[in-house]
Design an enzyme around this catalytic site. Sequence first.
Site, PDB file in Angstrom:
ATOM      1  N   HIS A 307     143.159   2.717  46.877  1.00 29.40           N
ATOM      2  CA  HIS A 307     143.853   3.671  47.743  1.00 29.40           C
ATOM      3  C   HIS A 307     143.868   3.113  49.159  1.00 29.40           C
ATOM      4  CE1 HIS A 307     144.817   7.429  49.874  1.00 29.40           C
ATOM      5  NE2 HIS A 307     145.290   7.857  48.721  1.00 29.40           N
ATOM      6  N   ASP A 366     146.277   9.377  41.318  1.00 27.62           N
ATOM      7  CA  ASP A 366     147.589   9.174  40.713  1.00 27.62           C
ATOM      8  C   ASP A 366     147.471   8.670  39.280  1.00 27.62           C
ATOM      9  OD1 ASP A 366     149.176   9.839  43.029  1.00 27.62           O
ATOM     10  OD2 ASP A 366     148.482   7.971  43.906  1.00 27.62           O
TER      11      ASP A 366
END
Length: 431
Positions: A307, A366
Amino acid sequence: MSKDAFTLTSPDGKSTTLPVRKGTLGPDVVDIGQLYKEQGVFTYDPGFVATGSCKSDITFIDGDEGVLLYRGYPVEQLAAHSSFIEVAYLLLYGQLPTKAQLDAFDTSIRTHTMLNEGMLRFFNGFRYDAHPMAMLSAVVGSMSAYYHDTLDINDPGTHDIFTHRILAKLPTIAAAAHKLTSGQPFVYPRNDLNYTQNLLHMFFAVPAEPYQINEIAAQALDLLFILHADHEQNCSTSTVRMAGSSGANPYSAIAAGIAALWGPAHGGANEAVLRMLEEIGDTKNIPKFVARAKDKSDSFRLMGFGHRVYKNFDPRAKIIREMCHKVLAQMGRRTDTPMFDLALALEEVALKDDYFIEKNLYPNVDFYSGIIYKALGIPTSMFTVMFAIGRTVGWVAHWREMITDPNLRISRPRQLYTGPKNRDYVQLNKR
């Protein structure tokens, strides 16, 4: 330099004192408001990666430590004990509600879910294969044509009406987009169902038979919406703030945020996870694709790992991982769809491989959200729409905070110009 200020000295010896502003958590910020006036220079920060664009009381992130706080509450505690509607109230109003406040808020959301019939007819103007995010942004933008009573942003009395209205109606708009692309009739909302139950009902019910709501599915969506509710000054939230700073009506500002979220580098990441799994195809191919991901000369990237903000494990991924496994087991889809076995095998490799561990390339939210949506039967094209439903409460909270800031100014970044210097126009017949 002192603890309270930086002194910047230009090459010609001119000094400027830049005060340091301190928040309750996180890095201090250097106030550069007088820099251009006193030194004649701008700062240069592509992507605003080291720039504080505003003051905010809503969300705090510590990417190094894997911390996410909503109004000071750890997201882990909210995910374990709260609901999306309660978290929405917290983000919007700054405090956890009393039971009476929560009941009133929940009732208001439940009773504002219907769309004006003109808005439903608006969907008939889209092609059957239009992307749901295109419909979502267009229909949300069109709300300003139907709800004139909330367009005066300077009237604080309209802010709650707008807030409750858009939170309530966005699932209905999303479900209508899904029904259009699937060729099924629109399903009206039901006030007796909670937020995620109603969403599932509008997505999957058909007139030919009664629809039984799967409570695990409803719980999974509620948890995902909590985890997606806000994430500080990300691209779409900053877009909402920038659009709203012009005085644009709030529906236009939210529509701008939806458009920003649609980008593959932002809200489209969970769609990319599914496309990656389809490309890998089989568990036996995992070693080959992992090797490609490690090869800097290869353009292939493992989507859903690591991330930009979190340099440690994404705290939201820790929470949703357990729910992901619960959904896969309960929905009974692992035996039907090899993709789920592939995803879990890839997860296992990433959690044990030294390369991924050293680079903190852990599965992020995600990765798991895409798998959950797929297991629930939600089409890949709807993944970013689901993200938008959860994130809208954060957008609205930031819009409300921004619009009531006494120091509000229209956003107007500057630039480093690298084009031609002054040139004289040449007549067409002489070129």
